[in-house]
Structures are given as C-alpha cells and as structure tokens.
Scaffold this motif. Structure first.
Motif, PDB file in Angstrom:
ATOM      1  N   VAL A  20     -15.876  19.585 -22.736  1.00 47.88           N
ATOM      2  CA  VAL A  20     -14.964  19.804 -23.866  1.00 47.88           C
ATOM      3  C   VAL A  20     -14.017  18.612 -24.010  1.00 47.88           C
ATOM      4  O   VAL A  20     -13.760  18.148 -25.121  1.00 47.88           O
ATOM      5  CB  VAL A  20     -14.184  21.126 -23.696  1.00 47.88           C
ATOM      6  N   ALA A  21     -13.523  18.104 -22.895  1.00 46.38           N
ATOM      7  CA  ALA A  21     -12.622  16.944 -22.950  1.00 46.38           C
ATOM      8  C   ALA A  21     -13.334  15.717 -23.531  1.00 46.38           C
ATOM      9  O   ALA A  21     -12.737  14.951 -24.283  1.00 46.38           O
ATOM     10  CB  ALA A  21     -12.087  16.637 -21.562  1.00 46.38           C
ATOM     11  N   ALA A  22     -14.608  15.563 -23.196  1.00 46.24           N
ATOM     12  CA  ALA A  22     -15.376  14.423 -23.712  1.00 46.24           C
ATOM     13  C   ALA A  22     -15.616  14.531 -25.216  1.00 46.24           C
ATOM     14  O   ALA A  22     -15.871  13.533 -25.879  1.00 46.24           O
ATOM     15  CB  ALA A  22     -16.707  14.320 -22.983  1.00 46.24           C
ATOM     16  N   HIS A  23     -15.531  15.752 -25.735  1.00 42.56           N
ATOM     17  CA  HIS A  23     -15.750  15.970 -27.172  1.00 42.56           C
ATOM     18  C   HIS A  23     -14.527  16.630 -27.815  1.00 42.56           C
ATOM     19  O   HIS A  23     -14.653  17.448 -28.724  1.00 42.56           O
ATOM     20  CB  HIS A  23     -16.987  16.852 -27.379  1.00 42.56           C
ATOM     21  N   ALA A  24     -13.364  16.250 -27.341  1.00 48.58           N
ATOM     22  CA  ALA A  24     -12.110  16.870 -27.800  1.00 48.58           C
ATOM     23  C   ALA A  24     -11.906  16.735 -29.308  1.00 48.58           C
ATOM     24  O   ALA A  24     -11.244  17.573 -29.918  1.00 48.58           O
ATOM     25  CB  ALA A  24     -10.931  16.279 -27.056  1.00 48.58           C
ATOM     26  N   ASP A  25     -12.487  15.720 -29.895  1.00 46.53           N
ATOM     27  CA  ASP A  25     -12.350  15.546 -31.346  1.00 46.53           C
ATOM     28  C   ASP A  25     -13.258  16.504 -32.126  1.00 46.53           C
ATOM     29  O   ASP A  25     -13.102  16.659 -33.334  1.00 46.53           O
ATOM     30  CB  ASP A  25     -12.653  14.103 -31.739  1.00 46.53           C
ATOM     31  N   GLN A  26     -14.193  17.156 -31.421  1.00 49.82           N
ATOM     32  CA  GLN A  26     -15.148  18.043 -32.083  1.00 49.82           C
ATOM     33  C   GLN A  26     -15.010  19.512 -31.668  1.00 49.82           C
ATOM     34  O   GLN A  26     -15.433  20.401 -32.405  1.00 49.82           O
ATOM     35  CB  GLN A  26     -16.572  17.600 -31.765  1.00 49.82           C
ATOM     36  N   ILE A  27     -14.468  19.761 -30.474  1.00 53.78           N
ATOM     37  CA  ILE A  27     -14.423  21.121 -29.928  1.00 53.78           C
ATOM     38  C   ILE A  27     -13.000  21.503 -29.555  1.00 53.78           C
ATOM     39  O   ILE A  27     -12.296  20.731 -28.918  1.00 53.78           O
ATOM     40  CB  ILE A  27     -15.307  21.251 -28.672  1.00 53.78           C
ATOM     41  N   GLU A  28     -12.623  22.696 -29.938  1.00 48.93           N
ATOM     42  CA  GLU A  28     -11.325  23.243 -29.524  1.00 48.93           C
ATOM     43  C   GLU A  28     -11.563  24.668 -29.039  1.00 48.93           C
ATOM     44  O   GLU A  28     -12.091  25.508 -29.771  1.00 48.93           O
ATOM     45  CB  GLU A  28     -10.350  23.242 -30.693  1.00 48.93           C
ATOM     46  N   LEU A  29     -11.218  24.924 -27.769  1.00 47.24           N
ATOM     47  CA  LEU A  29     -11.400  26.254 -27.203  1.00 47.24           C
ATOM     48  C   LEU A  29     -10.139  27.084 -27.409  1.00 47.24           C
ATOM     49  O   LEU A  29      -9.031  26.599 -27.238  1.00 47.24           O
ATOM     50  CB  LEU A  29     -11.689  26.169 -25.699  1.00 47.24           C
ATOM     51  N   HIS A  30     -10.335  28.337 -27.775  1.00 47.98           N
ATOM     52  CA  HIS A  30      -9.245  29.296 -27.903  1.00 47.98           C
ATOM     53  C   HIS A  30      -9.590  30.459 -26.972  1.00 47.98           C
ATOM     54  O   HIS A  30     -10.617  31.110 -27.145  1.00 47.98           O
ATOM     55  CB  HIS A  30      -9.102  29.793 -29.346  1.00 47.98           C
ATOM     56  N   PHE A  31      -8.741  30.703 -25.987  1.00 47.67           N
ATOM     57  CA  PHE A  31      -8.999  31.740 -25.008  1.00 47.67           C
ATOM     58  C   PHE A  31      -8.394  33.066 -25.447  1.00 47.67           C
ATOM     59  O   PHE A  31      -7.250  33.118 -25.890  1.00 47.67           O
ATOM     60  CB  PHE A  31      -8.431  31.335 -23.643  1.00 47.67           C
ATOM     61  N   LEU A  32      -9.185  34.117 -25.308  1.00 47.12           N
ATOM     62  CA  LEU A  32      -8.688  35.464 -25.573  1.00 47.12           C
ATOM     63  C   LEU A  32      -7.738  35.857 -24.461  1.00 47.12           C
ATOM     64  O   LEU A  32      -7.847  35.379 -23.333  1.00 47.12           O
ATOM     65  CB  LEU A  32      -9.842  36.462 -25.603  1.00 47.12           C
ATOM     66  N   SER A  33      -6.820  36.754 -24.764  1.00 50.35           N
ATOM     67  CA  SER A  33      -5.917  37.222 -23.727  1.00 50.35           C
ATOM     68  C   SER A  33      -6.700  38.094 -22.746  1.00 50.35           C
ATOM     69  O   SER A  33      -7.692  38.723 -23.109  1.00 50.35           O
ATOM     70  CB  SER A  33      -4.764  38.017 -24.336  1.00 50.35           C
ATOM     71  N   PRO A  34      -6.273  38.114 -21.478  1.00 53.95           N
ATOM     72  CA  PRO A  34      -6.980  38.925 -20.485  1.00 53.95           C
ATOM     73  C   PRO A  34      -6.943  40.410 -20.855  1.00 53.95           C
ATOM     74  O   PRO A  34      -6.030  40.878 -21.525  1.00 53.95           O
ATOM     75  CB  PRO A  34      -6.200  38.691 -19.198  1.00 53.95           C
ATOM     76  N   HIS A  35      -7.931  41.121 -20.400  1.00 52.22           N
ATOM     77  CA  HIS A  35      -8.016  42.570 -20.600  1.00 52.22           C
ATOM     78  C   HIS A  35      -8.044  42.952 -22.081  1.00 52.22           C
ATOM     79  O   HIS A  35      -7.401  43.899 -22.502  1.00 52.22           O
ATOM     80  CB  HIS A  35      -6.872  43.302 -19.895  1.00 52.22           C
ATOM     81  N   SER A  36      -8.772  42.172 -22.869  1.00 49.04           N
ATOM     82  CA  SER A  36      -8.896  42.499 -24.289  1.00 49.04           C
ATOM     83  C   SER A  36     -10.353  42.406 -24.730  1.00 49.04           C
ATOM     84  O   SER A  36     -10.678  41.650 -25.636  1.00 49.04           O
ATOM     85  CB  SER A  36      -8.021  41.580 -25.130  1.00 49.04           C
ATOM     86  N   PRO A  37     -11.264  43.156 -24.078  1.00 54.04           N
ATOM     87  CA  PRO A  37     -12.678  43.065 -24.457  1.00 54.04           C
ATOM     88  C   PRO A  37     -12.937  43.495 -25.898  1.00 54.04           C
ATOM     89  O   PRO A  37     -13.921  43.085 -26.493  1.00 54.04           O
ATOM     90  CB  PRO A  37     -13.381  43.995 -23.467  1.00 54.04           C
ATOM     91  N   GLU A  38     -12.034  44.293 -26.466  1.00 51.33           N
ATOM     92  CA  GLU A  38     -12.242  44.725 -27.854  1.00 51.33           C
ATOM     93  C   GLU A  38     -12.149  43.565 -28.834  1.00 51.33           C
ATOM     94  O   GLU A  38     -12.623  43.656 -29.958  1.00 51.33           O
ATOM     95  CB  GLU A  38     -11.242  45.825 -28.233  1.00 51.33           C
ATOM     96  N   LEU A  39     -11.544  42.452 -28.412  1.00 53.81           N
ATOM     97  CA  LEU A  39     -11.443  41.276 -29.280  1.00 53.81           C
ATOM     98  C   LEU A  39     -12.671  40.379 -29.176  1.00 53.81           C
ATOM     99  O   LEU A  39     -12.822  39.453 -29.953  1.00 53.81           O
ATOM    100  CB  LEU A  39     -10.197  40.461 -28.921  1.00 53.81           C
ATOM    101  N   ASN A  40     -13.533  40.657 -28.202  1.00 59.32           N
ATOM    102  CA  ASN A  40     -14.709  39.823 -27.979  1.00 59.32           C
ATOM    103  C   ASN A  40     -15.954  40.589 -28.417  1.00 59.32           C
ATOM    104  O   ASN A  40     -16.396  41.507 -27.740  1.00 59.32           O
ATOM    105  CB  ASN A  40     -14.807  39.459 -26.491  1.00 59.32           C
ATOM    106  N   PRO A  41     -16.566  40.221 -29.544  1.00 64.00           N
ATOM    107  CA  PRO A  41     -17.724  40.953 -30.043  1.00 64.00           C
ATOM    108  C   PRO A  41     -18.909  40.942 -29.073  1.00 64.00           C
ATOM    109  O   PRO A  41     -19.724  41.843 -29.082  1.00 64.00           O
ATOM    110  CB  PRO A  41     -18.084  40.263 -31.355  1.00 64.00           C
ATOM    111  N   ASP A  42     -18.992  39.928 -28.210  1.00 67.67           N
ATOM    112  CA  ASP A  42     -20.083  39.880 -27.241  1.00 67.67           C
ATOM    113  C   ASP A  42     -20.015  41.045 -26.262  1.00 67.67           C
ATOM    114  O   ASP A  42     -21.028  41.473 -25.721  1.00 67.67           O
ATOM    115  CB  ASP A  42     -20.065  38.564 -26.461  1.00 67.67           C
ATOM    116  N   GLU A  43     -18.825  41.548 -26.002  1.00 69.53           N
ATOM    117  CA  GLU A  43     -18.677  42.677 -25.086  1.00 69.53           C
ATOM    118  C   GLU A  43     -19.349  43.930 -25.647  1.00 69.53           C
ATOM    119  O   GLU A  43     -19.775  44.798 -24.895  1.00 69.53           O
ATOM    120  CB  GLU A  43     -17.194  42.972 -24.826  1.00 69.53           C
ATOM    121  N   LEU A  44     -19.454  44.022 -26.958  1.00 64.94           N
ATOM    122  CA  LEU A  44     -20.053  45.197 -27.586  1.00 64.94           C
ATOM    123  C   LEU A  44     -21.571  45.222 -27.424  1.00 64.94           C
ATOM    124  O   LEU A  44     -22.189  46.280 -27.529  1.00 64.94           O
ATOM    125  CB  LEU A  44     -19.684  45.241 -29.074  1.00 64.94           C
ATOM    126  N   VAL A  45     -22.166  44.068 -27.135  1.00 65.16           N
ATOM    127  CA  VAL A  45     -23.617  43.989 -27.001  1.00 65.16           C
ATOM    128  C   VAL A  45     -24.103  44.846 -25.842  1.00 65.16           C
ATOM    129  O   VAL A  45     -25.107  45.538 -25.943  1.00 65.16           O
ATOM    130  CB  VAL A  45     -24.060  42.517 -26.806  1.00 65.16           C
TER     131      VAL A  45
END
Length: 65
Positions: A20-45
């Motif tokens: 990510v650091a090597a491609h900082a101009d292209q990628i920005e990570l946003h972390f979900l808050s802990p203990h919030s699986p309802e915000l992550n659609p992958d958890e529903l799979v």
C-alpha cells in the motif's frame, strides 16, 4: 482507489502495508471500527453457514445426551 477493510491481521501485515505504501498515490485503506461486522458486507457471506453449524452442533449435543 479507496478500500474499506476490517481489522483482520492479514490487512495489517507488513506485506500489505509495504504494498500500500508503494502505491500510496493509488490506494487508500479505510479501517472499520473493531466489533462492527454489520458494517462489513463480507461478514454476511458466511452467516448462513455459521447458523447451520450452530444448529448442527445443537442437534448433535441433544442426541448425545
């Protein structure tokens, strides 16, 4: 590109941070808050599978008694 990720250890690994650091101009990570699986659609799979496993465990426990 904005990517929303949960706090899973693989998302915080050195390899990911380096990439990510090597491609900082292209990628920005946003972390979900802990203990919030309802915000992550992958958890529903896996949710139906998890519920089925819980039902099977309950059925096995009752038949063993």
């Amino acid at each position: 590109m904005h990517l929303v990720v949960d706090g899973h250890s693989v998302h915080c690994s050195r390899r990911v941070r380096t990439s990510v650091a090597a491609h900082a101009d292209q990628i920005e990570l946003h972390f979900l808050s802990p203990h919030s699986p309802e915000l992550n659609p992958d958890e529903l799979v896996n949710q139906p599978l998890a519920k089925a496993c819980q039902s099977w465990q309950g059925a096995l426990a009752s038949s063993a008694s």
